[in-house]
Design an enzyme around this catalytic site. Sequence first.
Site, short mmCIF file in Angstrom:
data_model
loop_
_atom_site.label_atom_id
_atom_site.label_comp_id
_atom_site.label_asym_id
_atom_site.label_seq_id
_atom_site.Cartn_x
_atom_site.Cartn_y
_atom_site.Cartn_z
N GLY A 133 -17.69 5.45 -5.79
CA GLY A 133 -17.31 7.10 -6.63
C GLY A 133 -18.25 8.08 -6.09
O GLY A 133 -19.67 7.28 -4.90
N THR A 175 -16.08 2.24 -10.34
CA THR A 175 -14.59 2.33 -9.41
C THR A 175 -13.98 1.28 -9.67
O THR A 175 -12.65 0.80 -10.21
CB THR A 175 -15.15 1.91 -8.27
N GLU A 233 -17.14 -15.00 26.97
CA GLU A 233 -16.36 -15.40 28.47
C GLU A 233 -16.40 -16.89 28.47
O GLU A 233 -15.95 -17.08 29.22
CB GLU A 233 -18.82 -15.36 28.51
N SER A 245 -6.59 8.55 -9.21
CA SER A 245 -7.09 9.03 -8.11
C SER A 245 -6.37 8.44 -7.34
O SER A 245 -6.36 8.49 -6.18
CB SER A 245 -8.06 8.40 -7.17
#
Length: 370
Positions: free
Chosen positions: A300, A200, A56, A172
């Site tokens: 993972g 990971t 605002e 992957s």
Amino acid sequence: MNDQTEIRSYMQKALALAKLSLGLSSPNPPVGAVIEKDGEIVGEGFTQEIGGDHAEIVALGQAGDLAAGATMYVTMEPCSHYGRTPPCSDALIKAGIRRVFMAVTDPNPKVNGQGNTMLKQAGIETSIGSLADEAQDHYQAYFKFIKTGKPLVVAKYAMTLDGKIATRSGDSKWVTGERSRAIVHLIRSQMDAIITAPGTIRSDNPKLTARDAQGTPLPRQPLRVIVDSRGRTPKEAILFSQPGNTLIVTASEQAAVRYYGMGDTVSTVVLGDESGKVDLEKLMTELGSRGILQVMTEAGETLLGALFDSHVPDQVIAFVAPSIVGGAESPSPVAGIGIEKISDAFSLGNIVVDSVENDVLVRGRLKSWD
């Protein structure tokens, strides 16, 4: 009085602005505001980072003297209390705003209708509920944070059509296409934190940064949170040299001490449970105490399974690639203990399915865990 088409149009613009505040304004809600006068937009804005101007105030600053007699469209009720900044309701009154359309009320106990009351008592015409459904969806993370003190958790993963996230050798890259990966970077930029795990990091060595189309890291990066009970994350992992901060969460001081002295951008916290693993509920409370409203998983099957076993995720974002990997040993997105009966499966509501080039993107909210 503006007709409903005009009201919706201006509020849609305000909601679009509010999305620019995602990942920036936390723990303040991501708000957008538009000021209209005589059919023209004379001011607009979205909430800045903590301590900065609310939407605002940004819009009023643009409008200047044109705010007098104008109409404001704002995605959430203006605040009515002194915090890091003065009340927005006071600013609207002083600027001479004549009407205010609000999408939703702010459930924060410090506001919760009081902003609307202040405006009405000052003679400003108010209305609540324009595009309320869209706004409710936009504020899911903020609403949960106000109610529980914990962030909203998005379980994100990419898998093949047969439900695999990698081959049996662990390869992957890449399960999904380039467009899907670009969307992931956009979502990352809207998050306050990304949760990952040492598995990971060891297998993919990801940067876990939010990047633009040219691959350049964005100015603001979500906090990288590594859930690492035993301190198995390699200190030479590439994410430690990327812009932004990293929090390593361990189950013991012995594991945490391994990462001492890695610089100001790397910190640790010990949140172990009786089994010697990171307590995920305590982790959510810890993240909430840091003003984090929304987090996403980049991990993972082990961590994602543990999160589901603990009933932590609130939403799912799943990318599905039109390919088949096969293999009994190829990992799937979610491991963990799992459930015994199909009737107890974690089900989604508010499902949205989109095509992303050759991939399919599925989004949904997990139904109540109660």
